[in-house]
Write a protein that holds these residues in place. Structure first.
Motif, PDB file in Angstrom:
ATOM      1  N   UNK A  10       0.829  -1.209   0.000  1.00  0.00           N
ATOM      2  CA  UNK A  10       0.000   0.000   0.000  1.00  0.00           C
ATOM      3  C   UNK A  10       0.861   1.256   0.000  1.00  0.00           C
ATOM      4  N   UNK A  11       1.901   1.262   0.820  1.00  0.00           N
ATOM      5  CA  UNK A  11       2.793   2.425   0.885  1.00  0.00           C
ATOM      6  C   UNK A  11       3.507   2.605  -0.459  1.00  0.00           C
ATOM      7  N   UNK A  12       3.994   1.516  -1.033  1.00  0.00           N
ATOM      8  CA  UNK A  12       4.668   1.592  -2.331  1.00  0.00           C
ATOM      9  C   UNK A  12       3.724   2.132  -3.398  1.00  0.00           C
ATOM     10  N   UNK A  13       2.479   1.700  -3.369  1.00  0.00           N
ATOM     11  CA  UNK A  13       1.497   2.169  -4.353  1.00  0.00           C
ATOM     12  C   UNK A  13       1.297   3.685  -4.250  1.00  0.00           C
ATOM     13  N   UNK A  14       1.328   4.221  -3.051  1.00  0.00           N
ATOM     14  CA  UNK A  14       1.178   5.665  -2.873  1.00  0.00           C
ATOM     15  C   UNK A  14       2.373   6.417  -3.471  1.00  0.00           C
ATOM     16  N   UNK A  16       4.165   5.303  -5.963  1.00  0.00           N
ATOM     17  CA  UNK A  16       4.029   5.148  -7.409  1.00  0.00           C
ATOM     18  C   UNK A  16       2.998   6.113  -7.987  1.00  0.00           C
ATOM     19  N   UNK A  17       1.943   6.406  -7.234  1.00  0.00           N
ATOM     20  CA  UNK A  17       0.949   7.390  -7.672  1.00  0.00           C
ATOM     21  C   UNK A  17       1.576   8.769  -7.868  1.00  0.00           C
ATOM     22  N   UNK A  18       2.670   9.027  -7.152  1.00  0.00           N
ATOM     23  CA  UNK A  18       3.372  10.311  -7.247  1.00  0.00           C
ATOM     24  C   UNK A  18       4.461  10.286  -8.314  1.00  0.00           C
ATOM     25  N   UNK A  19       4.540   9.181  -9.062  1.00  0.00           N
ATOM     26  CA  UNK A  19       5.523   9.077 -10.135  1.00  0.00           C
ATOM     27  C   UNK A  19       6.879   8.559  -9.705  1.00  0.00           C
ATOM     28  N   UNK A  20       6.960   8.019  -8.504  1.00  0.00           N
ATOM     29  CA  UNK A  20       8.228   7.485  -8.002  1.00  0.00           C
ATOM     30  C   UNK A  20       8.327   6.010  -8.393  1.00  0.00           C
ATOM     31  N   UNK A  21       9.434   5.636  -9.015  1.00  0.00           N
ATOM     32  CA  UNK A  21       9.675   4.229  -9.318  1.00  0.00           C
ATOM     33  C   UNK A  21      10.110   3.542  -8.026  1.00  0.00           C
ATOM     34  N   UNK A  22       9.430   2.498  -7.651  1.00  0.00           N
ATOM     35  CA  UNK A  22       9.678   1.816  -6.379  1.00  0.00           C
ATOM     36  C   UNK A  22      10.345   0.466  -6.625  1.00  0.00           C
ATOM     37  N   UNK A  23      11.446   0.247  -5.932  1.00  0.00           N
ATOM     38  CA  UNK A  23      12.104  -1.057  -5.904  1.00  0.00           C
ATOM     39  C   UNK A  23      11.919  -1.586  -4.488  1.00  0.00           C
ATOM     40  N   UNK A  24      11.119  -2.617  -4.345  1.00  0.00           N
ATOM     41  CA  UNK A  24      10.784  -3.121  -3.011  1.00  0.00           C
ATOM     42  C   UNK A  24      11.719  -4.258  -2.603  1.00  0.00           C
ATOM     43  N   UNK A  25      11.787  -4.451  -1.300  1.00  0.00           N
ATOM     44  CA  UNK A  25      12.560  -5.561  -0.751  1.00  0.00           C
ATOM     45  C   UNK A  25      11.660  -6.370   0.164  1.00  0.00           C
ATOM     46  N   UNK A  26      12.188  -7.465   0.639  1.00  0.00           N
ATOM     47  CA  UNK A  26      11.490  -8.248   1.639  1.00  0.00           C
ATOM     48  C   UNK A  26      11.573  -7.514   2.984  1.00  0.00           C
TER      49      UNK A  26
END
Length: 65
Positions: A10-14, A16-26
């Motif tokens: 959910x936090x990553x999706x927010x 991304x809505x702002x145009x930030x490319x997100x690279x997630x980890x475990x």
């Protein structure tokens, strides 16, 4: 642990809505996990690392990494 992963998504999706490319980890809890994920971010040439603290950690497991 599944609830934590869903919250992270959910936090990553927010971001991304702002145009930030997100690279997630475990979710990391041990020193070696933090070191592994930081290496992955460096290999991906990330501009910044945003940490999301999901619990109180008196051991400061992420501090050394």
């Amino acid at each position: 642990m599944e609830n934590l992963k869903l919250f992270c998504d959910e936090v990553a999706a927010e971001f991304e809505k702002c145009g930030v490319e997100v690279v997630k980890s475990e979710v990391c809890t041990e020193d070696y996990q933090f070191e592994k994920e930081i290496k992955a971010y460096e290999d991906a040439n990330c501009d910044a690392i945003v940490t999301l603290h999901l619990a109180y950690s008196p051991g400061l497991n992420s501090e050394k990494a």
